[in-house]
Design a protein around this motif. Structure first.
Motif, short mmCIF file in Angstrom:
data_model
loop_
_atom_site.label_atom_id
_atom_site.label_comp_id
_atom_site.label_asym_id
_atom_site.label_seq_id
_atom_site.Cartn_x
_atom_site.Cartn_y
_atom_site.Cartn_z
N ARG A 164 0.03 -2.15 4.57
CA ARG A 164 -1.35 -2.05 5.04
C ARG A 164 -2.33 -2.17 3.87
N LYS A 165 -2.02 -1.47 2.78
CA LYS A 165 -2.88 -1.53 1.60
C LYS A 165 -2.95 -2.95 1.05
N GLU A 166 -1.79 -3.61 1.04
CA GLU A 166 -1.73 -4.97 0.50
C GLU A 166 -2.56 -5.93 1.35
N ASP A 205 -5.74 8.56 7.93
CA ASP A 205 -5.52 9.85 7.25
C ASP A 205 -5.51 10.98 8.27
N LYS A 263 -5.12 -5.16 3.25
CA LYS A 263 -6.53 -4.83 3.08
C LYS A 263 -7.05 -5.40 1.76
N LYS A 264 -6.18 -5.39 0.75
CA LYS A 264 -6.58 -5.90 -0.55
C LYS A 264 -6.83 -7.41 -0.46
N ASP A 279 -3.14 -0.99 12.88
CA ASP A 279 -3.92 -1.92 12.06
C ASP A 279 -5.40 -1.93 12.43
N GLU A 299 6.38 4.86 4.47
CA GLU A 299 5.64 4.43 3.29
C GLU A 299 5.54 2.91 3.24
N LEU A 308 2.54 1.78 5.14
CA LEU A 308 1.30 2.11 4.44
C LEU A 308 1.08 1.18 3.25
N GLU A 309 2.17 0.83 2.55
CA GLU A 309 2.05 -0.09 1.42
C GLU A 309 1.63 -1.47 1.90
N ASP A 367 -9.16 3.61 7.38
CA ASP A 367 -8.37 4.46 6.49
C ASP A 367 -8.58 5.94 6.82
#
Length: 353
Positions: A343-345, A288, A347-348, A280, A337, A340-341, A284
């Motif tokens: 994490r995206k949420e 990657d 960050k959003k 965390d 996955e 990663l999902e 990004d």
């Protein structure tokens, strides 16, 4: 006391540590010596936690042609590293930090005419004697780390950390220092150090759990070990016999299988929690880069990974499929996955400044 081997790279904790501690004679099974062995095991695990494990792993792996060539170590470098290690070992007794400890070891040795296992030696003296030797071992590990840092280039050291990242799914112990391969910022280093400090109590608890399980396995096979190792003096032969006894116990003894599952499960649960928190902190771009190292490792890393995975599958065949906890990842899996999902949420909803 023989130095207990540490799992330098992708080795099962139970196999390497229990087998190693079982190679000494019956005198090693007294309560005081069991405490010494426990402390030695924990010290070896802490080597990775504190960051020195990376250097020791590099020393071990450089002995293998494919790894040495993979990170670009020249013959001249290897020779320099060998000579520097020899010089460090020769000078260690007079090291300013070691010398007073060694002098006390010598004084205690003179007070024990029959050696540390003599009849008239108190438990307190015996424990102090071996405890001092562990202190010297700890200093030696740090000095070896300095030799590695001085004789490998920054790019080669980065590749060693990249190797740890690429193989972390097969490692029973995670070294937080491996994230240096991702070009951390000063602020990220502080955040990772904070996480490490916060998880220190849990790390200690996990070490205790692992060592307890290892000793319980050892108790199950101790009788056969004493019988088969009686009169065997060659270290390699003793290790071979010990490994065979442990593997046989893993195949037929339900209690040993249960304990081995506890060891694997506990180490993976802790590693999962540690990795999730540390991931965390990464940007990004760094995520990657890390994903690419895991998904597309260099050929020399693939060869070592394949070997480790074959060994893991053999053990899992004996133990049955390992069942992960709700928040853990199966061994060998890439970054899931789901993580990663999530994490995206996050960050959003909570973008970083």
């Amino acid at each position: 006391m023989k130095t207990i081997r540490i799992p330098l790279c992708m080795l099962g904790v139970a196999f390497s540590l229990v087998t190693a501690s079982a190679q000494d004679g019956p005198e090693m099974n007294t309560p005081v010596m069991q405490r010494v062995q426990r402390n030695a095991m924990k010290q070896n695990m802490r080597t990775f936690w504190d960051g020195n494990g990376t250097n020791l792993m590099a020393i071990n792996l450089i002995q293998q042609d494919e790894f040495r060539q993979g990170i670009g170590v020249t013959n001249e470098q290897q020779q320099r590293l060998h000579l520097a290690m020899k010089s460090m070992g020769d000078n260690l007794p007079n090291d300013p930090e070691v010398k007073p400890i060694r002098e006390e070891v010598d004084r205690l040795a003179r007070s024990m005419p029959g050696g540390p296992f003599g009849e008239n030696v108190s438990d307190e003296t015996r424990e102090r004697f071996f405890g001092l030797q562990l202190q010297i071992q700890d200093i030696a590990v740090r000095r070896m780390g300095g030799v590695v840092q001085q004789n490998l280039t920054p790019e080669q050291l980065k590749k060693v950390n990249e190797f740890q990242i690429a193989t972390m799914s097969e490692n029973p112990i995670i070294s937080p220092g491996m994230f240096e391969a991702l070009d951390l910022s000063p602020d990220q280093r502080k955040q990772l150090e904070t996480i490490k400090k916060e998880m220190e109590p849990e790390f200690e608890k996990n070490m205790d759990k692992l060592v307890d399980a290892q000793f319980r396995i050892k108790e199950r096979i101790q009788g056969e070990l004493d019988d088969k190792l009686a009169g065997v003096t060659d270290p390699e032969q003793r290790k071979k016999i010990s490994d065979e006894i442990l593997k046989k116990a893993l195949a037929v003894d339900p209690e040993v299988q249960k304990l081995e599952k506890e060891i694997l499960g506990s180490s993976r649960e802790f590693a999962t929690k540690l990795k999730t928190r540390m991931f965390d902190v990464l940007t990004d771009e760094q995520m990657d880069r890390m994903t690419d190292l895991i998904d597309n490792p260099p050929d020399y890393v693939k060869k070592l990974l394949d070997r480790a995975r074959r060994e893991r599958r053999e053990r899992e065949t004996v133990l049955g499929e390992w069942t992960p906890g709700l928040d853990s990842w199966k061994p060998g899996d890439p970054i899931p996955e789901e993580y990663l999902e999530q994490r995206k949420e996050r960050k959003k909803n909570f973008p970083k400044k």
